[in-house]
Design a protein around this motif. Structure first.
Motif, mmCIF file in Angstrom:
data_model
loop_
_atom_site.group_PDB
_atom_site.id
_atom_site.type_symbol
_atom_site.label_atom_id
_atom_site.label_comp_id
_atom_site.label_asym_id
_atom_site.label_seq_id
_atom_site.Cartn_x
_atom_site.Cartn_y
_atom_site.Cartn_z
ATOM 1 N N ARG A 22 0.862 -1.177 0.000
ATOM 2 C CA ARG A 22 0.000 0.000 0.000
ATOM 3 C C ARG A 22 0.898 1.226 0.000
ATOM 4 N N ILE A 55 -3.812 3.466 8.520
ATOM 5 C CA ILE A 55 -4.485 2.274 7.984
ATOM 6 C C ILE A 55 -3.549 1.454 7.085
ATOM 7 N N ARG A 208 -11.242 5.386 8.304
ATOM 8 C CA ARG A 208 -10.622 4.365 9.159
ATOM 9 C C ARG A 208 -11.581 3.239 9.533
ATOM 10 N N PRO A 210 -13.342 -0.096 9.764
ATOM 11 C CA PRO A 210 -13.073 -1.458 9.266
ATOM 12 C C PRO A 210 -14.322 -2.062 8.618
ATOM 13 N N TYR A 246 -12.353 -3.238 0.123
ATOM 14 C CA TYR A 246 -12.397 -2.633 1.449
ATOM 15 C C TYR A 246 -11.109 -1.836 1.655
ATOM 16 N N VAL A 248 -10.248 -0.569 4.505
ATOM 17 C CA VAL A 248 -9.763 -1.149 5.759
ATOM 18 C C VAL A 248 -10.475 -2.482 5.953
#
Length: 538
Positions: A22, A55, A208, A210, A246, A248
């Protein structure tokens, strides 16, 4: 925020994301030389950079980059995209001013002092589409693009018709892409109540979370922005994602967690249909890289062969006679229809244009040729080479006024000839060399035929290449598409306060390299993508 925030994410589908790196490039511009200074862009960039670090993203360059120039912006994008593999998750965020015009969206650097009118923008800004294209050519991943922009273009336009519209242009979402506009057409992206713009403020409160699908994330942001703005601002989106993603990972609702994974055969079928619809060299190459063992591999290979096969070009009529100057011993033929010759050792090499009373430069004028004028006292400026080298590279950072008032008079006095800039008609006639296609070799840019942002050459987006690095057109002229834009005698449609530029440069998209492409700029403009080629009256 009275400006633009661009958040651009490329990622793999959820089932593959765990193996990807990432990486994020974050930029925020507040302190503009000419455009109104912004209050929140740098704050937005710092805050987004912090959230991304939390993240799991690594920041390109180790930090958010603030108040960057055009050169720095191009370099940062080049270094960032060059460091990525096809499996990486890449995120690009830009906060600052942005404008639309000529069918493109443009990100403004802080050194915008030369941008006085809409038509100046391409010379001094960076195309948002070009950033997306550089990320897309990796051949893999999901593209997520978010534009948080002021929808009012404050720049005046002196041309009759340029295709400029209110707000940013909609960009087509290629397969695997998700594009979000922070405001609808005709709307303004508003300032928040605190230190961040409204859209970025709402994004930061949710980024942030999840287990929140990326499409659900921006649905929530859209509703929150619309509510907070009293329906004055409504973010919009366009999607061609093949699967869920997704930002996160985390616990998902039971129904979502139990959903079956996308059948790989369906993904392959969708990719093949997308390649068929695009029917471009780049589209079929992406399909081949993603599915090398596909049942459609033979079809892709056949389509690529058809797109890259040289097309027959009309043969120009042979001239009935040739000037006595161009004898075989003095000027060997470079093409079936023209010879090249020099009037002096430091002079540009010229090619006779068949059936016309003028010659054109075989190459763009080089640093060596300009520096000879400077050494002789004819040219007052020794232009910056931007660290790319001088010698046989085309001279850059020279204005129309410096070319016509210093270099050309010096050369004419030295040789006794009549050198000048070509007219628009002369330039296009010589560049086409009897062909009628977009480029002299055909209608597709192909690979490694020119130097531009995505032309497939070793110099793409890195700077100028030495002249003659690519094949000449049928009349012996090199680099009529790409490398540097070229000054002409041409004036704007309304007055000669602006001069016409042809060709395209190392930092332009392939569409800007077409033989018919034209731009305008102030005669005092001198940029790293702008040079010239001479004509000579015979």
């Amino acid at each position: 925020m009275s400006g633009i925030s661009v958040f651009l994410l490329l990622a793999l589908v959820a089932g593959q994301a765990t193996a990807a790196k990432r990486v994020a490039l974050v930029i925020g511009n507040d302190s503009y030389q000419t455009s109104p200074k912004l209050q929140n862009a740098r704050n937005d960039a710092r805050a987004v950079a912090g959230a991304l670090s939390e993240i799991g993203f690594t920041l390109s360059g180790g930090q958010a980059h603030l108040d960057v120039s055009r050169g720095d912006l191009l370099r940062l994008v080049r270094d960032f995209t060059g460091s990525l593999s096809s499996d990486d998750i890449a995120l690009f965020y830009f906060a600052g001013h942005g404008v639309a015009g000529g069918g493109e969206n443009w990100l403004l650097p802080v050194n915008d002092g030369e941008i006085r009118f809409q038509e100046d923008v391409p010379d001094y800004a960076v195309s948002a589409q070009s950033v997306l294209q550089r990320l897309e050519v990796r051949g893999g991943g999901i593209n997520l693009v978010i534009l948080d922009a002021c929808r009012n273009n404050p720049l005046p336009d002196r041309r009759r018709s340029v295709g400029a519209t209110r707000g940013l242009q909609r960009m087509q979402a290629p397969f695997g892409s998700f594009i979000v506009y922070a405001a609808g057409l005709g709307e303004a992206a508003l300032d928040g109540r605190g230190s961040n713009g409204l859209f970025t403020q709402e994004l930061l409160t949710r980024i942030r979370t999840p287990g929140l699908r990326v499409d659900d994330l921006f649905t929530q942001v859209r509703n929150a922005v619309r509510s907070a703005s009293g329906s004055q601002q409504t973010p919009w989106s366009e999607s061609s994602l093949p699967d869920v993603f997704y930002l996160v990972p985390g616990a998902q609702p039971p129904a979502l967690a139990a959903a079956p994974a996308l059948d790989p055969r369906l993904a392959e079928e969708a990719a093949f249909k997308a390649a068929q619809a695009a029917n471009s060299v780049e589209g079929w190459q992406i399909f081949q890289r993603r599915y090398p063992n596909s049942a459609y591999a033979a079809t892709a290979e056949i389509q690529l062969a058809a797109l890259t096969r040289p097309r027959p070009q009309p043969q120009p009529t042979q001239p009935q006679s040739r000037p006595q100057l161009q004898t075989p011993s003095q000027a060997p033929a470079v093409a079936a229809t023209g010879w090249a010759a020099k009037d002096c050792p430091d002079c540009p090499e010229m090619v006779k244009i068949p059936g016309r009373n003028y010659s054109m430069g075989k190459f763009e004028v080089t640093f060596d040729e300009w520096d000879a004028c400077h050494a002789a006292g004819g040219c007052s400026k020794r232009p910056d080479d931007e660290g790319w080298g001088r010698g046989r590279r085309p001279v850059i950072n020279v204005s129309w006024e410096q070319v016509t008032q210093q270099y050309i008079p010096w050369l004419n006095h030295k040789t006794g000839k009549t050198y000048r800039l070509p007219t628009e008609e002369e330039w296009e006639h010589a560049a086409r060399a009897g062909t009628t296609t977009e480029y002299w070799w055909g209608n597709d840019i192909g690979r490694n035929r020119a130097n531009c942002l995505t032309c497939g050459s070793q110099w793409d987006s890195l700077g100028v290449a030495p002249v003659g690095s690519f094949a000449a057109n049928p009349w012996g002229l090199h680099d009529v598409h790409g490398n540097v834009r070229e000054w002409t005698q041409g004036c704007s449609e309304r007055h000669c306060g602006r001069r016409v530029i042809r060709a395209g440069s190392w930092s332009d998209l392939p569409a800007d390299l077409r033989a018919a492409s034209r731009r305008e700029s102030t005669p005092r403009a001198a940029t790293m993508g702008l040079g010239f080629r001479l004509a000579r009256t015979d």
